[in-house]
Design a protein around this motif. Structure first.
Motif, PDB file in Angstrom:
ATOM      1  N   ARG A 151      58.369  28.847  30.981  1.00  0.00           N
ATOM      2  CA  ARG A 151      57.709  29.666  29.955  1.00  0.00           C
ATOM      3  C   ARG A 151      57.060  28.814  28.878  1.00  0.00           C
ATOM      4  NH1 ARG A 151      61.576  32.345  27.057  1.00  0.00           N
ATOM      5  NH2 ARG A 151      63.208  30.999  27.910  1.00  0.00           N
ATOM      6  N   TYR A 152      57.482  27.556  28.811  1.00  0.00           N
ATOM      7  CA  TYR A 152      56.972  26.639  27.794  1.00  0.00           C
ATOM      8  C   TYR A 152      56.108  25.539  28.404  1.00  0.00           C
ATOM      9  CZ  TYR A 152      60.275  29.116  24.871  1.00  0.00           C
ATOM     10  OH  TYR A 152      60.953  30.102  24.186  1.00  0.00           O
ATOM     11  N   GLY A 153      55.603  25.806  29.602  1.00  0.00           N
ATOM     12  CA  GLY A 153      54.607  24.919  30.183  1.00  0.00           C
ATOM     13  C   GLY A 153      55.112  23.867  31.145  1.00  0.00           C
ATOM     14  N   LEU A 154      56.420  23.886  31.474  1.00  0.00           N
ATOM     15  CA  LEU A 154      56.947  22.876  32.388  1.00  0.00           C
ATOM     16  C   LEU A 154      56.822  23.363  33.829  1.00  0.00           C
ATOM     17  CD1 LEU A 154      58.364  20.209  32.960  1.00  0.00           C
ATOM     18  CD2 LEU A 154      60.558  21.384  32.641  1.00  0.00           C
ATOM     19  N   THR A 155      56.094  22.592  34.622  1.00  0.00           N
ATOM     20  CA  THR A 155      55.927  22.898  36.044  1.00  0.00           C
ATOM     21  C   THR A 155      56.291  21.662  36.852  1.00  0.00           C
ATOM     22  OG1 THR A 155      54.107  24.424  35.574  1.00  0.00           O
ATOM     23  CG2 THR A 155      54.308  23.625  37.839  1.00  0.00           C
ATOM     24  N   TRP A 156      57.119  21.850  37.871  1.00  0.00           N
ATOM     25  CA  TRP A 156      57.519  20.746  38.749  1.00  0.00           C
ATOM     26  C   TRP A 156      56.666  20.745  40.007  1.00  0.00           C
ATOM     27  CZ3 TRP A 156      60.637  17.545  36.338  1.00  0.00           C
ATOM     28  CH2 TRP A 156      61.603  18.007  35.453  1.00  0.00           C
ATOM     29  N   ARG A 157      56.305  19.553  40.471  1.00  0.00           N
ATOM     30  CA  ARG A 157      55.595  19.394  41.737  1.00  0.00           C
ATOM     31  C   ARG A 157      56.237  18.241  42.515  1.00  0.00           C
ATOM     32  NH1 ARG A 157      54.022  23.681  40.746  1.00  0.00           N
ATOM     33  NH2 ARG A 157      51.899  24.437  40.375  1.00  0.00           N
TER      34      ARG A 157
END
Length: 471
Positions: free
Chosen positions: A75-81
């Motif tokens: 929700r605060y912009g953290l995305t894992w790849r």
């Protein structure tokens, strides 16, 4: 209103602050630098738009962290790849040990070592989320899952060299050894299997992901959450003496033990002060970031698809290099870690120019320049690399300590991970976060469970602080 001060804004300091803020504590984080994040920062260093992680880069322990995973940081912009392949350890004959998230896919490439790899990692990785509840806190506690912990824990007592001898192929030995070498310890020492087994098990469960936009995204997400909870962060707020600390009900230090002793002085009990000042440092890291046209021309094709590449040669060669740096000697061919985070996160690149992240294991406080050794190490497994380099930046052990004072002598592990410090932290105690001052706690990576962007040192210390507040 109950109040808390957190000194230091690395992932552990921010995790501690968030945990306290969730409990209704009014938290202020004091950061000496002009930017927050400690080891989880990202910058543009060579070409505008080209993103380089300044230290922490790949996060198998963070993505499955019992604390971070429950915060809803997306929700605060953290995305894992995750990259197509997690890690590759190439050898001179063009072959490599290849680590995939899937145990079965990894085993398919290990030939006669498939059965042993499966025995080590199949069960523990399936039960990793339960296992993490025990290994991500002080180990000298009654475990939540005793049988799972025992099954995982027995092999961790062994030297990595002993465990590696159980593999028959050079590829499996090198693959395991390269991950075990993350401990910065001679691989013939007891319990040097522990960190390697932990990283590999976590990786088989969750992969070796990167944060989209760089590791700074972890910092930014925690800071935004803290702000929503009413917490405050002040940068440029260097604390050097106890008199500079604002009044608070609890104070947590995301600092190296010696720094805490320097700040608190005689306020620390003498026995604890001695332990903090005698805290042992580990070897250093010498970091070089490269801007590389069209990527690294690895001889092994799997390395071209791997987020991380370990350059240590055979297990025997790797073990010899780790022994030398532990003895304070610089190897001619040090162990080098290469990060290709852009493969999972293309936003870090600028057209065909890619950021390549590297560091070499060197003696603590090493004053030489390891840049040539790092380039030669890459050239050995990727001939023509040098011709693709458009520019690079260097961070020596001295500069590493200036960037983050917790990294004394370039020690990015925040202390030697020998048996005593791995189990207990800075001092032998069943309360590793308490510092002997009422309401005072240490929450840095010097405490269990140790380094990484998982935030568990901070969360565990904050839990101890909340128990103190509720007495």
């Amino acid at each position: 209103m109950t109040t808390a001060i957190v000194v230091g804004s690395g992932p552990n300091g921010l995790a501690a602050a968030v945990h306290l803020a969730f409990a209704g504590v009014q938290v202020t984080v004091l950061e000496a630098a002009t930017e927050i994040g400690g080891g989880t920062r990202t910058h543009e260093a060579i070409i505008p738009g080209l993103l380089h992680d300044q230290c922490s880069a790949t996060h198998p322990m963070a993505v499955g962290s019992p604390f971070l995973s429950g915060l809803g940081l997306e929700r605060y912009g953290l995305t894992w790849r995750t990259p197509e392949i997690d890690c590759v350890h190439p050898l001179d004959n063009g072959s490599a040990g290849v680590l995939h998230r899937s145990v079965e896919t990894t085993c398919a490439g290990l030939g006669e070592d498939a059965r042993r790899w499966r025995m080590l990692f199949d069960g523990p990785s399936d039960r990793y989320d339960a296992l993490a509840q025990d290994i991500m806190r002080p180990l000298l506690r009654a475990p939540h899952h005793p049988l799972t912990l025992a099954r995982f824990g027995l092999p961790t007592l062994l030297p990595a060299a002993t465990l590696a001898r159980g593999f028959r192929t050079a590829q499996a030995r090198a693959l395991f050894g390269g991950v075990a070498a993350h401990a910065f310890r001679p691989l013939n020492y007891p319990m040097t299997s522990a960190i390697g087994l932990g990283i590999l098990t976590a990786g088989h469960r969750h992969g070796w992901p990167v944060a989209v936009g760089g590791s700074q995204s972890i910092t930014n997400a925690l800071a935004r959450l803290l702000g929503d909870l009413g917490g405050k962060i002040e940068t440029g707020a260097r604390i050097e003496t106890a008199s500079q600390l604002p009044r608070a009900d609890v104070t947590l230090f995301d600092l190296a033990p010696d720094a805490i002793a320097g700040i608190l002085g005689d306020a620390l009990p003498p026995r604890i002060a001695r332990s903090f000042r005698r805290f042992r440092q580990g070897p250093g890291a010498f970091k070089v970031d490269f801007a590389v046209q069209d990527g690294v021309p690895w001889t092994n094709p799997d390395a071209r698809r791997a987020g991380t590449v370990h350059l240590g040669g055979t297990f025997a060669e790797l073990a010899a290099a780790e022994r030398r740096i532990h003895a304070g000697l610089m190897p001619e061919q040090p162990f080098v870690l290469v990060g290709q985070q852009y493969l999972a996160d293309p936003t870090r690149s600028v057209g065909g120019v890619h950021p390549v992240w590297t560091y070499a294991h060197v003696p603590n406080g090493y004053t030489g320049d390891a840049t040539t050794a790092i380039i030669a190490r890459i050239e050995r497994f990727a001939p023509g690399f040098r011709d693709r380099v458009l520019g690079y930046t260097v961070r020596s052990t001295t500069q590493m300590a200036a960037y983050n004072p917790n990294y004394v002598g370039g020690d990015i592990m925040t202390g030697s991970k020998d048996i005593r410090q791995l189990l207990f932290g800075p001092r032998i105690t069943l309360s590793p976060y308490a510092i002997g001052v009422p309401g005072g706690y240490i929450c840095s990576a010097a405490t269990p469970p140790g380094p990484g962007a998982h935030g568990m040192c901070g969360a565990n210390a904050a839990a101890a602080a909340l128990r103190y507040l509720r007495r």
